[in-house]
Design a protein around this motif. Structure first.
Motif, PDB file in Angstrom:
ATOM      1  N   MET A 171      34.488   6.223  46.954  1.00 16.45           N
ATOM      2  CA  MET A 171      35.435   7.200  46.462  1.00 16.45           C
ATOM      3  C   MET A 171      36.061   6.773  45.134  1.00 16.45           C
ATOM      4  N   ALA A 172      36.238   5.482  44.939  1.00 15.47           N
ATOM      5  CA  ALA A 172      36.879   5.013  43.709  1.00 15.47           C
ATOM      6  C   ALA A 172      36.115   5.458  42.455  1.00 15.47           C
ATOM      7  N   PRO A 173      34.772   5.342  42.410  1.00 15.29           N
ATOM      8  CA  PRO A 173      34.060   5.821  41.217  1.00 15.29           C
ATOM      9  C   PRO A 173      34.206   7.340  41.017  1.00 15.29           C
ATOM     10  N   LEU A 174      34.249   8.093  42.111  1.00 15.98           N
ATOM     11  CA  LEU A 174      34.436   9.538  42.005  1.00 15.98           C
ATOM     12  C   LEU A 174      35.827   9.851  41.453  1.00 15.98           C
ATOM     13  N   LEU A 193      39.556  13.684  55.543  1.00 15.27           N
ATOM     14  CA  LEU A 193      40.682  13.187  54.750  1.00 15.27           C
ATOM     15  C   LEU A 193      40.734  11.661  54.720  1.00 15.27           C
ATOM     16  N   ALA A 194      40.362  11.043  55.819  1.00 14.91           N
ATOM     17  CA  ALA A 194      40.429   9.575  55.915  1.00 14.91           C
ATOM     18  C   ALA A 194      39.623   8.878  54.826  1.00 14.91           C
ATOM     19  N   SER A 195      38.601   9.540  54.288  1.00 16.13           N
ATOM     20  CA  SER A 195      37.765   8.881  53.278  1.00 16.13           C
ATOM     21  C   SER A 195      38.473   8.716  51.934  1.00 16.13           C
ATOM     22  N   ILE A 196      39.505   9.502  51.667  1.00 19.75           N
ATOM     23  CA  ILE A 196      40.209   9.307  50.398  1.00 19.75           C
ATOM     24  C   ILE A 196      41.469   8.443  50.552  1.00 19.75           C
ATOM     25  N   LEU A 197      41.908   8.233  51.765  1.00 21.93           N
ATOM     26  CA  LEU A 197      43.150   7.486  51.988  1.00 21.93           C
ATOM     27  C   LEU A 197      43.140   6.056  51.432  1.00 21.93           C
ATOM     28  N   ALA A 209      45.710  20.054  43.564  1.00 21.80           N
ATOM     29  CA  ALA A 209      46.859  20.640  44.266  1.00 21.80           C
ATOM     30  C   ALA A 209      46.502  20.921  45.724  1.00 21.80           C
ATOM     31  N   LYS A 210      45.281  21.359  45.976  1.00 17.05           N
ATOM     32  CA  LYS A 210      44.839  21.614  47.346  1.00 17.05           C
ATOM     33  C   LYS A 210      44.784  20.315  48.149  1.00 17.05           C
ATOM     34  N   ILE A 211      44.302  19.240  47.525  1.00 17.37           N
ATOM     35  CA  ILE A 211      44.276  17.937  48.203  1.00 17.37           C
ATOM     36  C   ILE A 211      45.703  17.523  48.574  1.00 17.37           C
ATOM     37  N   CYS A 212      46.639  17.749  47.670  1.00 18.92           N
ATOM     38  CA  CYS A 212      48.040  17.424  47.969  1.00 18.92           C
ATOM     39  C   CYS A 212      48.525  18.222  49.171  1.00 18.92           C
ATOM     40  N   GLU A 213      48.164  19.511  49.222  1.00 16.05           N
ATOM     41  CA  GLU A 213      48.561  20.333  50.361  1.00 16.05           C
ATOM     42  C   GLU A 213      47.948  19.797  51.660  1.00 16.05           C
ATOM     43  N   VAL A 214      46.671  19.440  51.611  1.00 16.52           N
ATOM     44  CA  VAL A 214      45.994  18.892  52.797  1.00 16.52           C
ATOM     45  C   VAL A 214      46.681  17.595  53.235  1.00 16.52           C
ATOM     46  N   LEU A 215      47.010  16.742  52.294  1.00 17.75           N
ATOM     47  CA  LEU A 215      47.696  15.488  52.609  1.00 17.75           C
ATOM     48  C   LEU A 215      49.067  15.741  53.237  1.00 17.75           C
ATOM     49  N   MET A 216      49.832  16.680  52.657  1.00 19.77           N
ATOM     50  CA  MET A 216      51.176  16.948  53.170  1.00 19.77           C
ATOM     51  C   MET A 216      51.126  17.577  54.555  1.00 19.77           C
ATOM     52  N   GLN A 229      48.046   9.876  62.252  1.00 22.24           N
ATOM     53  CA  GLN A 229      48.497   8.484  62.241  1.00 22.24           C
ATOM     54  C   GLN A 229      48.030   7.735  60.989  1.00 22.24           C
ATOM     55  N   GLN A 230      46.754   7.865  60.651  1.00 19.85           N
ATOM     56  CA  GLN A 230      46.230   7.136  59.494  1.00 19.85           C
ATOM     57  C   GLN A 230      46.897   7.612  58.200  1.00 19.85           C
ATOM     58  N   THR A 231      47.099   8.908  58.081  1.00 19.57           N
ATOM     59  CA  THR A 231      47.756   9.449  56.890  1.00 19.57           C
ATOM     60  C   THR A 231      49.196   8.952  56.812  1.00 19.57           C
ATOM     61  N   CYS A 232      49.906   9.001  57.922  1.00 22.16           N
ATOM     62  CA  CYS A 232      51.304   8.546  57.951  1.00 22.16           C
ATOM     63  C   CYS A 232      51.430   7.052  57.636  1.00 22.16           C
ATOM     64  N   GLU A 233      50.470   6.270  58.075  1.00 27.82           N
ATOM     65  CA  GLU A 233      50.494   4.835  57.795  1.00 27.82           C
ATOM     66  C   GLU A 233      50.126   4.529  56.343  1.00 27.82           C
ATOM     67  N   THR A 234      49.306   5.386  55.743  1.00 35.60           N
ATOM     68  CA  THR A 234      48.821   5.130  54.381  1.00 35.60           C
ATOM     69  C   THR A 234      49.807   5.589  53.318  1.00 35.60           C
ATOM     70  N   LEU A 235      50.321   6.803  53.469  1.00 32.20           N
ATOM     71  CA  LEU A 235      51.208   7.345  52.436  1.00 32.20           C
ATOM     72  C   LEU A 235      52.555   6.652  52.478  1.00 32.20           C
ATOM     73  N   ASN A 236      52.981   6.181  51.327  1.00 28.69           N
ATOM     74  CA  ASN A 236      54.294   5.549  51.239  1.00 28.69           C
ATOM     75  C   ASN A 236      55.220   6.430  50.395  1.00 28.69           C
ATOM     76  N   GLU A 237      56.432   5.999  50.257  1.00 26.99           N
ATOM     77  CA  GLU A 237      57.434   6.784  49.526  1.00 26.99           C
ATOM     78  C   GLU A 237      57.001   7.044  48.085  1.00 26.99           C
ATOM     79  N   ASN A 238      56.389   6.067  47.451  1.00 23.43           N
ATOM     80  CA  ASN A 238      55.915   6.237  46.077  1.00 23.43           C
ATOM     81  C   ASN A 238      54.861   7.347  45.998  1.00 23.43           C
ATOM     82  N   HIS A 239      53.922   7.360  46.935  1.00 24.29           N
ATOM     83  CA  HIS A 239      52.901   8.417  46.954  1.00 24.29           C
ATOM     84  C   HIS A 239      53.559   9.782  47.101  1.00 24.29           C
TER      85      HIS A 239
END
Length: 153
Positions: A1-4, A31-35, A58-65, A74-84
């Motif tokens: 995912m990093a090169p993409l 979603l887990a593949s971009i986390l 913007a759609k990715i942001c909506e999916v994340l939120m 659980q994985q999303t909640c553990e990955t996203l921090n206040e800065n994100h």
């Protein structure tokens, strides 16, 4: 995912739009593949400016939120921090008040509505912006703004 993501965030290159579309499809399917690359994603979303790239980001942001606040993945909640979350908030406000197409604004409204449950200052700002821009908005903008305002009240 990093090169993409590297290609997606070459923001002045029209090829970046295609990479953003791929990121969107990936986020919607798995979603887990971009986390693992959230630092890269969150650190660069504010620089995206080409309309064909802004919409998928913007759609990715909506999916994340939605994963973070609604389904409480659980994985999303553990990955996203206040800065994100702050970077997503900033980008969504920029897209909402900027000269962007309705889809990006609509996705931003949803993201900001959800983020407002964590950052209480967001809801009053969001409501003010939607009410201010309502009369000049397109039919699609007005429809989404009405839905969002109804949830805010």
């Amino acid at each position: 995912m990093a090169p993409l993501m590297e290609i997606a965030f070459k923001v002045d290159d029209p090829v970046s739009c295609k990479a953003c579309w791929i990121l969107e499809f990936t986020a919607k399917k798995k979603l887990a593949s971009i986390l693992p690359n959230m630092d890269i994603f969150a650190g660069n979303i504010g620089s995206v400016h080409l309309d064909p790239a802004v919409r998928p980001i913007a759609k990715i942001c909506e999916v994340l939120m939605k994963a973070y606040f609604q389904s409480k993945d659980q994985q999303t909640c553990e990955t996203l921090n206040e800065n994100h979350l702050e970077k997503v908030t900033s980008a969504c406000f920029d897209w909402l008040i900027g000269d962007h197409k309705v889809a990006a604004k609509a996705y931003s409204m949803t993201s900001l509505l959800l983020l407002g449950s964590k950052f209480e200052w967001i809801h009053p700002e969001l409501q003010m912006i939607l009410e201010k821009n309502y009369l000049n908005g397109s039919a699609a903008y007005k429809a989404r703004a009405r839905m969002t305002l109804a949830k805010l009240r």
